[in-house]
Design a protein around this motif. Structure first.
Motif, PDB file in Angstrom:
ATOM      1  N   VAL A   1       0.859  -1.190   0.000  1.00 29.94           N
ATOM      2  CA  VAL A   1       0.000   0.000   0.000  1.00 29.94           C
ATOM      3  C   VAL A   1       0.893   1.237   0.000  1.00 29.94           C
ATOM      4  O   VAL A   1       1.855   1.318   0.764  1.00 29.94           O
ATOM      5  N   ASP A   2       0.566   2.191  -0.858  1.00 28.58           N
ATOM      6  CA  ASP A   2       1.314   3.450  -0.956  1.00 28.58           C
ATOM      7  C   ASP A   2       1.051   4.277   0.311  1.00 28.58           C
ATOM      8  O   ASP A   2      -0.100   4.587   0.624  1.00 28.58           O
ATOM      9  N   ALA A   3       2.118   4.647   1.034  1.00 28.46           N
ATOM     10  CA  ALA A   3       1.964   5.384   2.297  1.00 28.46           C
ATOM     11  C   ALA A   3       1.473   6.812   2.088  1.00 28.46           C
ATOM     12  O   ALA A   3       1.114   7.495   3.042  1.00 28.46           O
TER      13      ALA A   3
ATOM     14  N   LEU B   1      -4.310 -17.478   1.209  1.00 31.92           N
ATOM     15  CA  LEU B   1      -2.890 -17.117   1.280  1.00 31.92           C
ATOM     16  C   LEU B   1      -2.599 -16.359   2.574  1.00 31.92           C
ATOM     17  O   LEU B   1      -3.458 -15.662   3.111  1.00 31.92           O
ATOM     18  N   THR B   2      -1.364 -16.493   3.042  1.00 33.43           N
ATOM     19  CA  THR B   2      -0.890 -15.689   4.173  1.00 33.43           C
ATOM     20  C   THR B   2      -0.623 -14.271   3.666  1.00 33.43           C
ATOM     21  O   THR B   2       0.101 -14.092   2.682  1.00 33.43           O
ATOM     22  N   ILE B   3      -1.221 -13.271   4.312  1.00 31.57           N
ATOM     23  CA  ILE B   3      -1.073 -11.880   3.858  1.00 31.57           C
ATOM     24  C   ILE B   3      -0.022 -11.166   4.709  1.00 31.57           C
ATOM     25  O   ILE B   3      -0.094 -11.195   5.940  1.00 31.57           O
ATOM     26  N   ILE B   4       0.955 -10.552   4.049  1.00 28.53           N
ATOM     27  CA  ILE B   4       1.949  -9.729   4.753  1.00 28.53           C
ATOM     28  C   ILE B   4       1.699  -8.272   4.354  1.00 28.53           C
ATOM     29  O   ILE B   4       1.980  -7.882   3.216  1.00 28.53           O
ATOM     30  N   PRO B   5       1.116  -7.437   5.264  1.00 27.48           N
ATOM     31  CA  PRO B   5       0.817  -6.048   4.905  1.00 27.48           C
ATOM     32  C   PRO B   5       2.068  -5.171   4.952  1.00 27.48           C
ATOM     33  O   PRO B   5       2.853  -5.248   5.899  1.00 27.48           O
ATOM     34  N   VAL B   6       2.240  -4.350   3.919  1.00 34.09           N
ATOM     35  CA  VAL B   6       3.444  -3.520   3.814  1.00 34.09           C
ATOM     36  C   VAL B   6       3.065  -2.121   3.317  1.00 34.09           C
ATOM     37  O   VAL B   6       2.298  -1.986   2.367  1.00 34.09           O
ATOM     38  N   LEU B   7       3.605  -1.083   3.969  1.00 36.69           N
ATOM     39  CA  LEU B   7       3.463   0.293   3.486  1.00 36.69           C
ATOM     40  C   LEU B   7       4.719   0.666   2.710  1.00 36.69           C
ATOM     41  O   LEU B   7       5.832   0.544   3.228  1.00 36.69           O
TER      42      LEU B   7
ATOM     43  N   LEU C   1       4.559  -3.672   8.035  1.00 35.29           N
ATOM     44  CA  LEU C   1       5.954  -3.314   7.718  1.00 35.29           C
ATOM     45  C   LEU C   1       6.009  -2.016   6.923  1.00 35.29           C
ATOM     46  O   LEU C   1       5.091  -1.702   6.168  1.00 35.29           O
ATOM     47  N   ARG C   2       7.086  -1.271   7.098  1.00 38.32           N
ATOM     48  CA  ARG C   2       7.260  -0.005   6.384  1.00 38.32           C
ATOM     49  C   ARG C   2       8.531  -0.087   5.546  1.00 38.32           C
ATOM     50  O   ARG C   2       9.611  -0.334   6.087  1.00 38.32           O
ATOM     51  N   VAL C   3       8.375   0.109   4.241  1.00 42.69           N
ATOM     52  CA  VAL C   3       9.533  -0.010   3.351  1.00 42.69           C
ATOM     53  C   VAL C   3       9.569   1.160   2.375  1.00 42.69           C
ATOM     54  O   VAL C   3       8.583   1.870   2.197  1.00 42.69           O
ATOM     55  N   SER C   4      10.709   1.302   1.733  1.00 43.24           N
ATOM     56  CA  SER C   4      10.831   2.248   0.629  1.00 43.24           C
ATOM     57  C   SER C   4      11.483   1.498  -0.531  1.00 43.24           C
ATOM     58  O   SER C   4      12.647   1.107  -0.436  1.00 43.24           O
ATOM     59  N   GLY C   5      10.717   1.279  -1.582  1.00 42.60           N
ATOM     60  CA  GLY C   5      11.261   0.603  -2.758  1.00 42.60           C
ATOM     61  C   GLY C   5      12.372   1.403  -3.403  1.00 42.60           C
ATOM     62  O   GLY C   5      13.286   0.854  -3.990  1.00 42.60           O
ATOM     63  N   LYS C   6      12.312   2.740  -3.245  1.00 47.74           N
ATOM     64  CA  LYS C   6      13.304   3.611  -3.886  1.00 47.74           C
ATOM     65  C   LYS C   6      14.653   3.531  -3.171  1.00 47.74           C
ATOM     66  O   LYS C   6      15.697   3.371  -3.801  1.00 47.74           O
ATOM     67  N   THR C   7      14.626   3.655  -1.830  1.00 47.70           N
ATOM     68  CA  THR C   7      15.898   3.675  -1.084  1.00 47.70           C
ATOM     69  C   THR C   7      16.309   2.283  -0.604  1.00 47.70           C
ATOM     70  O   THR C   7      17.453   2.063  -0.220  1.00 47.70           O
TER      71      THR C   7
END
Length: 444
Positions: free
Chosen positions: A113-115, A135-141, A170-176
């Protein structure tokens, strides 16, 4: 260097984790997939480019994913090397069939999900599909590095949707690349290993395929039970064909031939068949020597939403168009077509698409990949027409409209639940009324 115990074909099933990345369009799936490929080390830095798994020119130009792409990446946790089977999926609603097939090949889904934007339409649609597949869902921002990101607010939204704690999102940044390492560790911990029986007769699900002009049909499979060895004769249970494979292997991120594929692995089979009728998405592959008694469930056929006629500008290209559609159907299982003739345009095909973008992409792929000059008719839907004498006509083209008096005409309608913040209710109601919408009930 991969240890022998975890080489393709020798992989311990308990060390395999198959997952896909699902999200609304433009929420950063392909960027997160890029960071996963980089972190795992299977793509050298000098070869890395943005949207690495988007292989088609048209995907790179438009900045959207059209085809699901499966890739195998190694990941080590506490000294144990795991094999991650990752599928990057499209986000646009017109390519939902791609997503549903990818989900059937996995045990887990990373819900991205886009933060800055929060939960959107395809976030919900893809989530419900993943839940249907158990399915097992892993939520990620994603995109937490952006100044306009509101991770805390959107984490609460996600938690309310799937029933988890906001701090477990979880909180991630695909860019960095921030947080992607933790995401991979979480996938290893949360996603269950495949549950197939390694000792049973081989059964593999065909979840995708493509056409290679040199080697014929490339079939992408998810092994469910047993083991398929290279040079072992294969039996396609649905169409009843027997093939001797030229090559079996895995995608990491390019094709890597192996000696076998075992239960739980995702890979490919090249049979050398050039006839496109010899492979069907959703079919089950088994061993011809020790065949399985029961096929896998397969997939529901897609239901076209929009129809359009495709005609070659030069009628001599009609056989080429037929061949091109057959080959494209291998790579795009949602495409439906049948021959039709037009007084003005000659011979062509009436094609069914999942939406207007799907129609546009198919037309563009036919002209780019097969060098065809095409005319496409205006998109329309199908109508059921009842004449005054009671006869029923299924009309897919204006030219098929029956003569004489008409009793009634029925067209497809959508029953939609619209969820919106209260400040937009007036605008949404106006929009619906402008498009012949009838309101049912409203709840706060």
């Amino acid at each position: 260097m991969i240890e022998p115990k975890n080489r393709p074909g020798f992989t311990d099933q308990s060390l395999i984790r198959n997952f896909c990345i699902i999200a609304h369009i433009d929420h950063g799936k392909s960027t997160v997939a890029d960071r996963i490929l980089q972190l795992s080390g299977i793509v050298p830095e000098r070869e890395m480019r943005d949207r690495f798994l988007d292989r088609m020119d048209i995907e790179q130009e438009r900045g959207i994913t059209i085809k699901s792409q499966a890739v195998r990446v190694p990941w080590t946790v506490d000294g144990t090397e795991y094999t991650l089977g990752m599928i990057d999926t499209p986000g646009h609603v017109d390519f939902t069939y791609e997503v549903s097939r990818a989900l059937a090949a996995c045990e887990g889904a990373v819900l991205l999900v886009d933060a800055t934007q929060g939960i959107e339409a395809q976030t919900l649609s893809n989530l419900y599909m993943a839940i249907e597949h158990n399915l097992t869902i892993i939520p990620v921002l994603n995109k937490i590095d952006l100044p306009s990101a509101e991770p805390d607010r959107h984490a609460e939204e996600i938690a309310g949707l799937i029933g988890c704690e906001p701090q477990s999102v979880l909180r991630v940044s695909g860019k960095t690349g921030e947080g992607v390492h933790d995401l991979l560790d979480q996938i290893v911990m949360d996603v269950p290993a495949p549950s197939g029986d390694p000792q049973a007769p081989a059964r593999a699900l065909i979840f995708d395929s493509s056409y290679d002009s040199y080697r014929g049909i490339v079939t992408y499979i998810r092994m469910v039970d047993g083991k398929l060895a290279s040079r072992e004769r294969l039996h396609m249970m649905g169409i009843g064909m027997v093939h001797e494979p030229i090559e079996i292997g895995v995608i990491s991120p390019d094709m890597v031939p192996t000696k076998a594929l075992t239960a739980g692995e995702v890979g490919y089979v090249i049979t050398g068949a050039k006839d496109v009728s010899q492979s069907k998405v959703g079919d089950t592959i088994t061993s011809a020597i020790k065949p399985a008694s029961e096929a896998l469930p397969g997939y529901r056929d897609p239901k076209p939403m929009v129809y359009s006629g495709l005609f070659p500008i030069d009628n001599a290209q009609f056989p080429d168009l037929r061949e091109a559609l057959d080959k494209l159907k291998l790579n795009d299982a949602a495409l439906v077509y049948e021959p039709e003739t037009s007084v003005a345009l000659g011979f062509g095909f009436r094609c069914g698409f999942l939406g207007l973008l799907h129609m546009e992409i198919v037309s563009e792929r036919l002209s780019r990949e097969f060098g065809l000059d095409l005319i496409s008719t205006a998109p329309n839907v199908t109508y059921d027409v009842t004449a005054e004498d009671g006869s029923l006509h299924h009309v897919t083209n204006p030219s098929e409209f029956p003569e004489g008096k008409i009793k009634k005409i029925i067209e497809p309608m959508v029953a939609a639940d619209i969820i919106t913040p209260k400040e937009f209710i007036g605008s949404v109601m106006d929009l619906c009324q402008e498009h012949r919408g009838e309101m049912g009930t409203m709840e706060y």
